[in-house]
Design a protein around this motif. Structure first.
Motif, PDB file in Angstrom:
ATOM      1  N   THR A 473       0.844  -1.194   0.000  1.00 37.53           N
ATOM      2  CA  THR A 473       0.000   0.000   0.000  1.00 37.53           C
ATOM      3  C   THR A 473       0.880   1.245   0.000  1.00 37.53           C
ATOM      4  OG1 THR A 473      -1.694  -1.197   1.241  1.00 37.53           O
ATOM      5  CG2 THR A 473      -1.832   1.218   1.236  1.00 37.53           C
ATOM      6  N   ALA A 474       0.604   2.155  -0.921  1.00 41.84           N
ATOM      7  CA  ALA A 474       1.391   3.385  -1.030  1.00 41.84           C
ATOM      8  C   ALA A 474       0.593   4.572  -0.505  1.00 41.84           C
ATOM      9  CB  ALA A 474       1.789   3.637  -2.482  1.00 41.84           C
ATOM     10  N   VAL A 475       1.266   5.398   0.313  1.00 37.59           N
ATOM     11  CA  VAL A 475       0.708   6.675   0.764  1.00 37.59           C
ATOM     12  C   VAL A 475       1.642   7.759   0.244  1.00 37.59           C
ATOM     13  CG1 VAL A 475      -0.013   8.075   2.722  1.00 37.59           C
ATOM     14  CG2 VAL A 475      -0.198   5.575   2.837  1.00 37.59           C
ATOM     15  N   ASP A 511      -2.074  14.748   3.249  1.00 37.76           N
ATOM     16  CA  ASP A 511      -1.652  16.150   3.231  1.00 37.76           C
ATOM     17  C   ASP A 511      -0.293  16.326   3.880  1.00 37.76           C
ATOM     18  OD1 ASP A 511      -3.986  16.954   1.937  1.00 37.76           O
ATOM     19  OD2 ASP A 511      -5.072  17.179   3.838  1.00 37.76           O
ATOM     20  N   GLU A 512       0.002  15.491   4.882  1.00 42.39           N
ATOM     21  CA  GLU A 512       1.309  15.481   5.522  1.00 42.39           C
ATOM     22  C   GLU A 512       1.554  14.100   6.102  1.00 42.39           C
ATOM     23  OE1 GLU A 512       1.419  18.372   8.608  1.00 42.39           O
ATOM     24  OE2 GLU A 512      -0.139  17.412   9.811  1.00 42.39           O
ATOM     25  N   LEU A 526       0.062   5.721   9.821  1.00 43.20           N
ATOM     26  CA  LEU A 526      -0.562   5.661   8.494  1.00 43.20           C
ATOM     27  C   LEU A 526      -1.535   4.495   8.412  1.00 43.20           C
ATOM     28  CD1 LEU A 526       2.433   6.490   6.127  1.00 43.20           C
ATOM     29  CD2 LEU A 526       0.539   7.987   6.791  1.00 43.20           C
ATOM     30  N   ARG A 527      -1.144   3.348   8.976  1.00 41.67           N
ATOM     31  CA  ARG A 527      -2.055   2.195   8.971  1.00 41.67           C
ATOM     32  C   ARG A 527      -3.324   2.513   9.748  1.00 41.67           C
ATOM     33  NH1 ARG A 527       3.002  -0.665   8.953  1.00 41.67           N
ATOM     34  NH2 ARG A 527       3.172  -0.522  11.214  1.00 41.67           N
ATOM     35  N   GLU A 528      -3.164   3.207  10.895  1.00 37.45           N
ATOM     36  CA  GLU A 528      -4.335   3.599  11.682  1.00 37.45           C
ATOM     37  C   GLU A 528      -5.217   4.563  10.891  1.00 37.45           C
ATOM     38  OE1 GLU A 528      -2.736   5.241  15.230  1.00 37.45           O
ATOM     39  OE2 GLU A 528      -2.202   3.300  16.117  1.00 37.45           O
ATOM     40  N   LEU A 535      -7.447   8.891   5.451  1.00 38.55           N
ATOM     41  CA  LEU A 535      -6.739   9.187   4.215  1.00 38.55           C
ATOM     42  C   LEU A 535      -7.660   8.993   3.021  1.00 38.55           C
ATOM     43  CD1 LEU A 535      -3.246   7.527   4.841  1.00 38.55           C
ATOM     44  CD2 LEU A 535      -3.940   9.896   5.213  1.00 38.55           C
ATOM     45  N   ARG A 536      -7.503   9.853   2.024  1.00 36.51           N
ATOM     46  CA  ARG A 536      -8.358   9.754   0.844  1.00 36.51           C
ATOM     47  C   ARG A 536      -7.713   8.827  -0.184  1.00 36.51           C
ATOM     48  NH1 ARG A 536      -5.817  14.763   0.578  1.00 36.51           N
ATOM     49  NH2 ARG A 536      -4.825  15.300  -1.416  1.00 36.51           N
TER      50      ARG A 536
END
Length: 539
Positions: A473-475, A511-512, A526-528, A535-536
């Motif tokens: 998964t990429a953020v 956004d950050e 990020l996982r949370e 996250l969109r």
């Protein structure tokens, strides 16, 4: 010239001797040899006034601090400092070293329970604190602490200058001041999970790591150095602060980082060196492009804390004409293990973290068997040498898990070593994604994504997957607004550069990025955020 390596084991380079200064004795030496030279520029607590101290001024102020601290604490006790990057921070750092007390460096964003934990865990006898950091009322929080901290005897505001800054400048000598092996600082790890651990560090480690790091980058004596890094972290208070001290240079301490004002400061003061993390460097490059600002004298940029994209290194060279040096290490190594040098090849500067510094051993081992890996084979990076921590305070079990029976510090980072001893980071042991039995290192995918023009930052995480076990998964944090077809463009970008199983299955925009004080992304956050729907998704 060293013989080429045959396995991923780097023996200690003893061609550069260690120095036997303590933090305080090195300051005394510089006051003697560079007394009239400008040493420190920063903003004062409470007033925001810019202050400029010569080496003689700095040594005098530090001795006044030492005299006052020895009225509040005994040599060998712990004194905590809870403040942003005001000029008092390094002055107190030097004063504590001269007094022979151990400075506990605390993050000014800590909430009350976190502050209580650190004060109680360290057993600090004294808490020195700023009154405010940004819009956070530190004074109110500090006032609530004594009833919950039985060992804490004194809580002193930096506004109460007469309590931490004596009129005279003659602290009595202590054995600890002269002993380079004595503890000098306690740093709390900014780890991505669990309670922070207190890393106890000695004078010899801090002084020599700072010296050898700036020498690896061939930083010129007397350099004007910009430090926007938090002083409660070793990058800020060791590499930047003591590195500047070793060179007899001037440190420009930045209280709150904002790109445009920092660019103006660099140009005004003709700064030649910048210490930073990738996010700061990226912001300065963007600001220079947007505003036409410059830093004409900038020659050297030292970056650590996270993977630095090759594209950012090249852009920095184009925009500022400066050489960018990757630093790698961790708090437990005080903090630098390896760094790139000015004479390294463009490929090494862009893609590696260089060779180990002198006087340290390094090896890459199989994480399961502990055997030294063949050249080019990925494994855990381990180090052994003068700069490693004394241990985790009050936690022998955690110390034993990190430092093995032969004295090797296990970093938890993955890397490869070539026949020259040059190290390339490939990921974190705990970050490994296991998809259908394939081990996937996120850093490879992150580096690929950072090569796309739309991406400013990238973090790759694992999400549960019924079919494959874990899904890649990429953020991403984008340079502009997402546009139609962006996800497909990023997928195509990855497919052209990565094996199919490494291409992210899920895509999100942030956004950050949630980061530690060292600039490392808190991937569990990020996982949370994904699980909570914060996250969109990129459509």
């Amino acid at each position: 010239m060293r013989e080429p390596l045959t396995t991923s084991l780097w023996s200690r380079d003893d061609s550069v001797p260690l120095v036997e200064y303590t933090v305080g004795s090195l300051l005394a030496e510089r006051a003697s040899t560079h007394g009239d030279a400008l040493a420190l520029v920063g903003t004062a607590h409470g007033t925001g006034e810019q202050c400029r101290l010569t080496y003689q001024d700095l040594y005098t102020e530090a001795r006044r601090v030492a005299t006052a601290l020895l009225r509040l604490a005994e040599p060998g006790e712990f004194v905590a400092l809870w403040a942003p990057n005001v000029i008092e921070w390094p002055v107190i750092q030097y004063g504590a070293a001269l007094a022979g007390v151990t400075l506990v460096a605390l993050n000014p964003v800590l909430r009350a329970d976190e502050l209580v934990y650190a004060v109680n865990h360290s057993g600090a006898a004294v808490l020195l604190h700023a009154d405010v950091s940004r819009d956070y009322d530190l004074a109110a929080v500090a006032a609530s602490v004594p009833s919950r901290c039985p060992a804490l005897r004194e809580v002193v505001s930096l506004s109460a200058r007469d309590r931490w800054l004596a009129e005279s400048a003659d602290p009595p000598a202590t054995a600890a001041v002269r002993d380079a092996d004595a503890p000098v600082m306690l740093q709390y790890t900014s780890g991505t999970t669990g309670l922070p651990k207190g890393v106890l560090l000695r004078h010899r480690s801090l002084v020599n790591v700072a010296k050898l790091t700036v020498e690896r980058a061939e930083t010129e004596p007397g350099a004007v150095q910009v430090n926007p890094l938090p002083m409660f972290h070793t990058a800020g208070c060791v590499v930047a602060t003591l590195g500047s001290l070793w060179l007899g240079g001037c440190m420009l301490l930045v209280e709150h980082f904002r790109p445009a004002p920092v660019l103006e400061l660099m140009e005004k003061e003709q700064a030649t060196v910048l210490f930073c993390v990738p996010a700061i460097l990226g912001a300065l490059v963007e600001a220079a492009r947007d505003t036409g600002g410059t830093a004409a004298a900038l020659r050297t940029v030292m970056v650590g804390g996270a993977n630095v994209p090759a594209a950012l290194i090249e852009t920095t060279r184009q925009v500022f004409g400066a050489s960018v040096h990757n630093l790698y290490g961790q708090t437990e190594l005080a903090p630098t293990l390896s760094a790139t040098g000015r004479s390294d090849t463009p490929e090494d500067l862009a893609n590696t973290v260089g060779r180990p510094l002198p006087q340290v051993e390094c090896k890459i081992v199989n994480p399961i068997t502990g055997a030294v890996q063949q050249l080019g084979a990925s494994g855990e990076i381990c180090a052994r040498g003068y700069q490693q921590m004394i241990g985790y305070l009050h936690d022998p079990e955690a110390t034993a898990r990190t430092v093995d029976a032969e004295g090797w510090v296990h970093t938890g980072d993955l890397g490869v070593m070539d026949e020259r001893g040059v190290i390339t980071i490939t990921g974190r042991l705990k970050d490994l994604i296991i998809r259908g039995g394939e081990n996937i290192a996120p850093v490879e995918i992150e580096t690929c994504l950072l090569g796309h023009e739309a991406v400013l930052e990238a973090a790759v995480i694992a999400l549960p997957d019924e079919q494959w076990g874990e899904a890649v998964t990429a953020v991403v944090r984008l340079r502009g607004e997402p546009y139609d077809g962006l996800r497909d463009a990023l997928v195509a970008h990855c497919r052209g550069r990565l094996a199919k199983y490494k291409v992210p299955q899920h895509w999100y925009a942030a956004d950050e990025m949630p980061v530690t004080p060292a600039g490392k992304v808190r991937k569990f956050k990020l996982r949370e955020a994904v699980a909570a729907g914060i996250l969109r998704p990129l459509g």
